[in-house]
Design an enzyme around this catalytic site. Structure first.
Site, PDB file in Angstrom:
ATOM      1  N   GLU A  48      -2.653  10.542  -0.254  1.00  0.00           N
ATOM      2  CA  GLU A  48      -3.895   9.749  -0.280  1.00  0.00           C
ATOM      3  C   GLU A  48      -4.266   9.343   1.134  1.00  0.00           C
ATOM      4  O   GLU A  48      -5.435   9.347   1.507  1.00  0.00           O
ATOM      5  CB  GLU A  48      -3.704   8.504  -1.162  1.00  0.00           C
ATOM      6  CG  GLU A  48      -4.995   7.714  -1.413  1.00  0.00           C
ATOM      7  CD  GLU A  48      -5.275   6.592  -0.417  1.00  0.00           C
ATOM      8  OE1 GLU A  48      -6.322   5.945  -0.546  1.00  0.00           O
ATOM      9  OE2 GLU A  48      -4.449   6.361   0.490  1.00  0.00           O
ATOM     10  N   ASP A  88       0.848  -1.207   0.000  1.00  0.00           N
ATOM     11  CA  ASP A  88       0.000   0.000   0.000  1.00  0.00           C
ATOM     12  C   ASP A  88       0.878   1.250   0.000  1.00  0.00           C
ATOM     13  O   ASP A  88       1.269   1.716   1.045  1.00  0.00           O
ATOM     14  CB  ASP A  88      -0.910  -0.016   1.230  1.00  0.00           C
ATOM     15  CG  ASP A  88      -1.845   1.182   1.269  1.00  0.00           C
ATOM     16  OD1 ASP A  88      -1.991   1.863   0.248  1.00  0.00           O
ATOM     17  OD2 ASP A  88      -2.415   1.431   2.356  1.00  0.00           O
ATOM     18  N   ASP A 104      -0.260  -6.845 -15.748  1.00  0.00           N
ATOM     19  CA  ASP A 104      -0.628  -7.214 -17.120  1.00  0.00           C
ATOM     20  C   ASP A 104      -2.016  -6.664 -17.464  1.00  0.00           C
ATOM     21  O   ASP A 104      -2.265  -6.258 -18.608  1.00  0.00           O
ATOM     22  CB  ASP A 104      -0.601  -8.736 -17.300  1.00  0.00           C
ATOM     23  CG  ASP A 104       0.823  -9.289 -17.311  1.00  0.00           C
ATOM     24  OD1 ASP A 104       1.779  -8.496 -17.419  1.00  0.00           O
ATOM     25  OD2 ASP A 104       0.973 -10.521 -17.198  1.00  0.00           O
TER      26      ASP A 104
HETATM   27  N1  PHE Z   1      -7.093   3.434  -0.155  1.00  0.00           N
HETATM   28  C1  PHE Z   1      -6.865   2.506   0.940  1.00  0.00           C
HETATM   29  C2  PHE Z   1      -5.555   2.873   1.577  1.00  0.00           C
HETATM   30  O1  PHE Z   1      -4.651   3.314   0.949  1.00  0.00           O
HETATM   31  C3  PHE Z   1      -6.805   1.094   0.485  1.00  0.00           C
HETATM   32  C4  PHE Z   1      -7.950   0.667  -0.327  1.00  0.00           C
HETATM   33  C5  PHE Z   1      -7.815   0.637  -1.687  1.00  0.00           C
HETATM   34  C6  PHE Z   1      -9.120   0.297   0.260  1.00  0.00           C
HETATM   35  C7  PHE Z   1      -8.875   0.228  -2.475  1.00  0.00           C
HETATM   36  C8  PHE Z   1     -10.199  -0.105  -0.503  1.00  0.00           C
HETATM   37  C9  PHE Z   1     -10.058  -0.141  -1.895  1.00  0.00           C
HETATM   38  O2  PHE Z   1      -5.392   2.692   2.740  1.00  0.00           O
HETATM   39 ZN    ZN Z   2      -3.420   2.985   2.863  1.00  0.00          ZN
HETATM   40 ZN    ZN Z   3      -3.664   2.732  -0.531  1.00  0.00          ZN
END
Ligand code: PHE
Ligand code: ZN
Ligand code: ZN
Ligand code: CA
Length: 472
Positions: free
Chosen positions: A161, A127, A298
């Site tokens: 984000e 992430d 991909d």
């Molecule tokens: N955006 C969230 C994060 O970065 C992760 C996430 C991505 C959750 C896609 C749900 C769907 O922590």
């Molecule tokens: Zn996250």
């Molecule tokens: Zn994320």
């Protein structure tokens, strides 16, 4: 002659002539295997950056800026036009990296993006090193592929984000409305290499249903079963979706628990989180499933290769439909007839937009030049406006005598009407816009013509760009 039709203009004209036929059926484009080895190397780089910067790549900390600088440098080296877009957050300065492939129709933009920041507790490898490495590798592979993009490809690497989708919101909020309208699709990738993976396809935006279906069909063709997930406001596509832009994406799971039915079809461990290290310090280079990453990158490649070629048509621009083809001359002389060499990308005269324009006269000797385009004005038109931008420079110094002229004409069969005449007396350093009501020609096919004439000495250049014959 002061100039001749450049080889570049000929090349552009030929390509546009062959590929730009409206209504051409776009054949499915075979996309290459996107290298998971390369994507893994990008993840190693993100891990090294985190390790060298206090263990994270969090907003406002040096590991984030180092990540952004590194991604930008890779894209710069591949030939992208990149922008580091700076914005402020409560945790400090952040940046979006925006990379545009400087080819294809800028009126039809296909975007893919991923957030580049981690949480503060760890390096953020799944992430969202995975989404970032995947989008980056696809962008680099596309640049190296030799593909001729029909549409404009743009890649976004979002900051902050984890603080509430701040980077993607900042990006869309600072896009002029006309630029928002050009974005045909935004694809989001956030966590695509989860160690106990699921194969989820976003299903939260009806405008993106056909892209959603293309993603699903791609996985099906590779014998990978998918499930829909409603990710709503949990990642960066939300900012685009809220503007009405088509969005889609994939996801291999975060803190949610894999069911036994899911483990039966996808493998992995039932009763355990898709990513047990989600938002923890252990989201490091070991927190990956490379098969899931490989399949997802991909899929990104498949989408980018195909949507780069998708026929979005010429479509009516906001505020009306421009009946003129190649109106800004960016395809060279395509659709325009008249004196050869008039449509040019010569650096001697600035274009109003892009690099091509119609440069009439400027010879400093007795001569005439013209360019024009035939256009059918619908009988049902309730308004019809001809507009263009013109820039006139001249070596003439008189303030009262006309020596060199440019006429703007409508040729209707055997009848030619001159809408306006410009001359050396109208010279100035800037482009100015001219507009004319041409509704009188509704139901007719007429030629819009620019006709220049010069006397024997002292040049006057009439440079025309961004033409339009607009009906509502
Ligand atoms: N955006 C969230 C994060 O970065 C992760 C996430 C991505 C959750 C896609 C749900 C769907 O922590
Ligand atoms: Zn996250
Ligand atoms: Zn994320
Ligand atoms: Ca132009």
């Amino acid at each position: 002659m002061r100039r001749s039709l450049s080889a570049g203009a000929l090349g552009v004209a030929l390509v546009a002539g062959v590929l730009g036929v409206p209504g051409n059926i776009a054949h499915a484009v075979e996309s290459p295997d996107i290298s998971v080895t390369n994507a893994k190397a990008h993840l190693d780089q993100f891990q090294s950056i985190a390790t060298a910067n206090g263990g994270n790549r969090y907003t406002g900390r040096p590991g984030y800026k180092a990540s952004a600088d590194w991604v930008k440098s890779k894209l710069d080296a591949a030939g992208y036009t990149t922008t580091l877009q700076q914005f402020n957050t409560s945790a400090g300065t952040s940046y979006n990296v925006i990379a545009e492939w400087p080819h294809g129709d800028a009126n039809h933009v296909v975007m893919a993006g991923s957030h580049l920041d981690s949480v503060s507790s760890g390096p953020g490898i799944n992430d969202n090193g995975t989404g970032s490495a995947g989008v980056l590798e696809v962008a680099l592979a596309y640049a190296a592929s030799g593909q001729t993009a029909r549409n404009r490809l743009r890649f976004g690497f979002w900051g902050a984000e984890e603080l509430g989708l701040l980077g993607s919101k900042y990006y869309v909020n600072n896009l002029p409305a006309a630029e928002r309208d050009k974005i045909e699709l935004y694809l989001n990738f956030d966590m695509i290499g989860s160690p106990n993976p699921g194969y989820f396809v976003y299903n939260d935006n009806p405008a993106g249903n056909s892209a959603r279906d293309d993603l699903t069909a791609y996985f099906t063709s590779k014998s990978v079963q998918t499930e829909y997930i409603d990710v709503q406001g949990r990642s960066d596509h939300a900012a685009f979706r809220s503007l009405g832009i088509a969005t889609a994406g994939t996801f291999t799971g975060a803190e949610g628990t894999k069911t036994s039915a899911q483990a039966a079809k996808w493998g992995g461990t039932a009763g355990q989180a898709y990513d047990p290290c989600y938002h923890r310090s252990c989201d490091n280079i070991n927190n990956l499933n490379l098969t899931a990453l490989d399949r997802n990158i991909d899929a990104i490649g498949h989408m980018i290769w195909n949507y780069a070629q998708k026929d979005y048509g010429s479509g009516p621009p906001p505020g009306g439909s421009n009946l003129l083809l190649n109106p800004g001359f960016e395809s060279g002389a395509v659709n325009w007839t008249g004196t050869s060499g008039v449509v040019t990308n010569s650096s001697s005269k600035p274009a109003r937009s892009g690099s091509y324009k119609a440069w009439l006269q400027g010879n400093g000797s007795t001569s005439t030049e013209n360019t024009g385009q035939s256009v059918a004005i619908p009988a049902a038109a309730t308004a019809a406006t001809l507009s263009f931008w013109i820039r006139i420079d001249s070596a003439e110094t008189t303030s009262s005598v006309v020596y060199d002229t440019l006429k703007v004409q409508i040729v209707d069969g055997g009848t030619t009407t001159t809408l306006a005449t410009y001359s050396n007396l109208n010279k100035g350093s800037a482009y100015v816009e001219k507009t004319f009501n041409v509704l009188a020609y509704k139901g007719k096919t007429v030629t819009v013509k620019f006709l220049g004439a010069e006397d024997s000495s002292l040049q006057t250049s009439f440079v025309v760009d961004d033409t339009a014959l607009t009906v509502p």
